[in-house]
Design an enzyme around this catalytic site. Structure first.
Site, PDB file in Angstrom:
ATOM      1  N   LYS A 176       0.824  -1.203   0.000  1.00 17.57           N
ATOM      2  CA  LYS A 176       0.000   0.000   0.000  1.00 17.57           C
ATOM      3  C   LYS A 176       0.860   1.256   0.000  1.00 17.57           C
ATOM      4  O   LYS A 176       1.992   1.239   0.481  1.00 17.57           O
ATOM      5  CB  LYS A 176      -0.928  -0.019   1.218  1.00 17.57           C
ATOM      6  CG  LYS A 176      -1.904  -1.197   1.213  1.00 17.57           C
ATOM      7  CD  LYS A 176      -2.631  -1.344   2.516  1.00 17.57           C
ATOM      8  CE  LYS A 176      -1.685  -1.679   3.650  1.00 17.57           C
ATOM      9  NZ  LYS A 176      -2.380  -1.974   4.919  1.00 17.57           N
ATOM     10  N   THR A 207      -7.190   8.451   9.988  1.00 16.85           N
ATOM     11  CA  THR A 207      -6.862   7.273   9.174  1.00 16.85           C
ATOM     12  C   THR A 207      -6.642   6.024  10.034  1.00 16.85           C
ATOM     13  O   THR A 207      -6.100   5.034   9.560  1.00 16.85           O
ATOM     14  CB  THR A 207      -5.587   7.530   8.353  1.00 16.85           C
ATOM     15  OG1 THR A 207      -4.507   7.884   9.241  1.00 16.85           O
ATOM     16  CG2 THR A 207      -5.797   8.643   7.344  1.00 16.85           C
ATOM     17  N   GLY A 209      -7.038   2.618  11.444  1.00 18.33           N
ATOM     18  CA  GLY A 209      -7.730   1.412  10.995  1.00 18.33           C
ATOM     19  C   GLY A 209      -7.814   1.237   9.494  1.00 18.33           C
ATOM     20  O   GLY A 209      -8.482   0.317   9.014  1.00 18.33           O
ATOM     21  N   THR A 210      -7.130   2.101   8.734  1.00 22.66           N
ATOM     22  CA  THR A 210      -7.218   1.975   7.274  1.00 22.66           C
ATOM     23  C   THR A 210      -6.671   0.634   6.784  1.00 22.66           C
ATOM     24  O   THR A 210      -7.237   0.010   5.891  1.00 22.66           O
ATOM     25  CB  THR A 210      -6.453   3.112   6.574  1.00 22.66           C
ATOM     26  OG1 THR A 210      -5.141   3.223   7.140  1.00 22.66           O
ATOM     27  CG2 THR A 210      -7.169   4.443   6.704  1.00 22.66           C
ATOM     28  N   GLY A 211      -5.557   0.183   7.364  1.00 21.05           N
ATOM     29  CA  GLY A 211      -4.963  -1.077   6.927  1.00 21.05           C
ATOM     30  C   GLY A 211      -5.858  -2.266   7.205  1.00 21.05           C
ATOM     31  O   GLY A 211      -6.053  -3.133   6.344  1.00 21.05           O
ATOM     32  N   CYS A 212      -6.424  -2.307   8.409  1.00 19.58           N
ATOM     33  CA  CYS A 212      -7.343  -3.389   8.774  1.00 19.58           C
ATOM     34  C   CYS A 212      -8.555  -3.385   7.851  1.00 19.58           C
ATOM     35  O   CYS A 212      -8.990  -4.439   7.351  1.00 19.58           O
ATOM     36  CB  CYS A 212      -7.813  -3.219  10.217  1.00 19.58           C
ATOM     37  SG  CYS A 212      -6.503  -3.124  11.438  1.00 19.58           S
TER      38      CYS A 212
END
Length: 270
Positions: A176, A207, A209-212
């Site tokens: 990402k 932002t 928690g964007t990865g989860c």
């Protein structure tokens, strides 16, 4: 009766509701997938940071997964915060035992505020035991650097890191671009070609928690039968909507808006 797509998340809980198990279940629900969970650790955290990490026993993690495997099963699963090499090993064993496919690995290592969420010695277990089972891995740039030892500054560096991770046995690598600069580019590598997913970079502190959420969206779409490239595109659109349509929660790095994608789709169909 229509078959219900099911997705399992094996990860830590976030008391603040923005990341981990809570973000995953919200994402599954928004994408019309039945969500289940196996909790690996309880975290005390909010938008200001992580105040405590309390891992569950290996037995507790194993039994949660067995409870799903022996009754409900799953069409796809994602792993998030696994914390220790022992938990990673038991998760890998259970995936192999139930012959589960569509495995999405989000290599959660560091919280948004900088707190460590994976023990250093667990990185090798992740690479050796879990990555060869992964359909998709979704590291951000710092996580990709930790996993590969490659300093990532340019797109070419990301391509090199993606090749390294693919060589470990991962079928599809998504690195990402949220920690990069300029236009936001997520890079997918399937062992043969690179696919770039581009979007406008939104300047915001919300932002958490964007990865989860991104990995959970990929998992949900795989559970519904989409191919990886399509699943990544939906996840890209989902997280873009979640960041663009901000909500204000807490005093630090706030969470993303999990219902924004559905609301945007509803507007288009009016």
């Amino acid at each position: 009766m229509n078959k219900i797509a099911k997705a399992l998340t094996i990860a830590g809980s976030d008391s603040g509701g923005g990341a981990g198990i809570l973000a995953d279940i919200k994402t599954f629900q928004e994408l019309e997938v039945f969500g289940m969970s196996a909790i690996t650790a309880i975290t005390a955290q909010n938008t200001l940071g992580v105040q405590g990490v309390y891992p569950l026993s290996v037995e507790a993690v194993q039994q949660q997964i067995k409870s799903i495997g022996e009754d409900i099963g799953t069409d796809a699963l994602k792993t998030g915060m696994l914390f220790s090499s022992e938990i990673i090993q038991v998760v890998a064993e259970q995936i192999k035992h139930y012959q589960w496919r569509n495995v999405v690995v989000d290599p959660v290592m560091i919280a948004k505020g900088g707190a460590s969420l994976l023990q250093r010695e667990a990185i090798e277990a992740l690479k050796k035991d879990l990555l060869p089972l992964a359909t998709v891995i979704t590291p951000n740039i710092p996580e990709a650097e930790l996993l590969t030892g490659i300093t990532i500054k340019r797109l070419a560096d990301r391509q090199k890191a993606a090749q390294y991770l693919w060589d470990l046995g991962v079928a599809h690598v998504v690195i990402k671009g949220g920690h990069g600069e300029g236009e936001l580019v997520d890079l997918l590598f399937d062992g043969k070609e690179f696919t770039e997913y581009r979007s406008e970079r939104i300047q915001t502190k919300n932002t958490h928690g964007t990865g989860c959420t991104f990995a959970a969206a990929v998992t949900a779409e795989l559970a519904k039968g989409r191919e990886v490239k399509e699943a990544v595109q939906v996840a890209k659109d989902f997280i873009q909507a979640a960041v663009e349509n901000q909500i204000e929660v807490g005093h630090g790095h706030g969470p993303t808006n999990h219902w924004a994608y559905r609301r945007e789709k509803m507007k288009k169909h009016r």
